[in-house]
Scaffold this active site. Sequence first.
Site, mmCIF file in Angstrom:
data_model
loop_
_atom_site.group_PDB
_atom_site.id
_atom_site.type_symbol
_atom_site.label_atom_id
_atom_site.label_comp_id
_atom_site.label_asym_id
_atom_site.label_seq_id
_atom_site.Cartn_x
_atom_site.Cartn_y
_atom_site.Cartn_z
ATOM 1 N N ASP A 214 8.569 -4.862 -5.940
ATOM 2 C CA ASP A 214 7.790 -3.681 -5.569
ATOM 3 C C ASP A 214 6.746 -3.437 -6.652
ATOM 4 O O ASP A 214 7.057 -3.449 -7.847
ATOM 5 C CB ASP A 214 8.724 -2.469 -5.433
ATOM 6 C CG ASP A 214 8.019 -1.268 -4.849
ATOM 7 O OD1 ASP A 214 8.049 -1.138 -3.622
ATOM 8 O OD2 ASP A 214 7.455 -0.477 -5.620
ATOM 9 N N ILE A 215 5.491 -3.224 -6.233
ATOM 10 C CA ILE A 215 4.415 -2.954 -7.189
ATOM 11 C C ILE A 215 4.630 -1.577 -7.808
ATOM 12 O O ILE A 215 4.779 -0.581 -7.095
ATOM 13 C CB ILE A 215 3.040 -3.010 -6.506
ATOM 14 C CG1 ILE A 215 2.816 -4.396 -5.892
ATOM 15 C CG2 ILE A 215 1.929 -2.690 -7.501
ATOM 16 C CD1 ILE A 215 1.544 -4.509 -5.068
ATOM 17 N N ASN A 222 -4.255 3.716 -5.080
ATOM 18 C CA ASN A 222 -4.887 4.297 -3.892
ATOM 19 C C ASN A 222 -5.470 5.677 -4.175
ATOM 20 O O ASN A 222 -6.597 5.995 -3.761
ATOM 21 C CB ASN A 222 -3.867 4.396 -2.759
ATOM 22 C CG ASN A 222 -3.566 3.057 -2.116
ATOM 23 O OD1 ASN A 222 -4.409 2.170 -2.084
ATOM 24 N ND2 ASN A 222 -2.348 2.898 -1.608
ATOM 25 N N GLU A 257 3.970 -1.812 -0.359
ATOM 26 C CA GLU A 257 3.759 -2.559 -1.598
ATOM 27 C C GLU A 257 4.967 -3.423 -1.960
ATOM 28 O O GLU A 257 5.117 -3.838 -3.105
ATOM 29 C CB GLU A 257 3.454 -1.584 -2.743
ATOM 30 C CG GLU A 257 4.574 -0.644 -3.115
ATOM 31 C CD GLU A 257 4.575 0.659 -2.334
ATOM 32 O OE1 GLU A 257 5.064 1.665 -2.874
ATOM 33 O OE2 GLU A 257 4.080 0.677 -1.172
#
Length: 356
Positions: A214-215, A222, A257
């Site tokens: 997971d980022i 964003n 993500e």
Amino acid sequence: MTATAAKRVQTMDTATMVIATMRKHGISALPRNYELVYEVLNSSNAALTREFDAIGGRPTQEQLDVIGKKYFSHHHRSGVVEVAHHRISGELEGMLRLLKQEQSSLESYSRLLGETYSRISVKSASSADILAGVINVLSSATGDTMEKGKAVVSHMVERAREMEQVKLELDEYKRIANTDTLTRLSNRRAFDETLSGIYNDKRHAMYHALIVADIDHFKKFNDTYGHPVGDRVLGVVAAVMKSTLRKDIFIARTGGEEFAVVLQGTSLDITSEIAERVRRSIESTPLKNQKSGLDYGPITMSLGICMATDAATPEELYNKADMALYAAKKSGRNRVEIYKPELDTDLEKNWTLYKK
């Protein structure tokens, strides 16, 4: 969704909230369920939220799939396959009819040969008359049979080509249906199939491992720079993962993500080394605006590992790898964690700690 729930979504790691919601409602940790709950908690689709709330606190998988089919048709694309099945069935029925016609023709020809033999055996007729009659009959019958045979072969070839075209269309459909349009990696649907395949043969499951990644702080990209930059982050991560891992290793973007890697013919030590290599490669990849020179900051990932031998089903394997991922988040992010049995209790009691 209530205002309180919406506020919790804003203040908590979204992915963590998704996992917590799924646990609370007893929803299986299937990738398609993850996307459904993710969209319920984060999208502005009021109709989707209302339908989800209406099915109650302990929804069945059938109820979830009814909603999923309506709002996420990419997980339920049966139409193309059904059409292809209908076309192939039609071609096979046509082939069967042709073969039956050919069988009937050959049976008639066989009867004719039998009758001709009987005529040859009649001693009262002259040899010249017999031979003339036999040659005439057999010549005509053989010519008709050969022409019918050619027609059957021609039709069979034509139908075989049609079925080959259907196969090519199905292969292309599967390729498109299994590909994430943004990153060009395999998508959640393909991941679901691959994960399920691990336990098709229990003897080989011991050689498989799952890495979920997971980022870290993806929402900040964003919120700070806009969704185009967020999309670029996803593209960069996908490209780095593809360049870091062997071509035969399965990599997927499973939603938002989050990414997944399925390894086979591996051990825990090798899997840990691979996960760490991916983490370091992501961390060392710069993300800058080529025109302005603006540095968007480092990209980091948290990764969780679970060996297939530590789970009995695909769902359990995914769930346990997910626990390891959030243990990595809890420990400070940008790290690799391995599933341990104690994580089961720890995550249930302390999931509220995984906040940004």
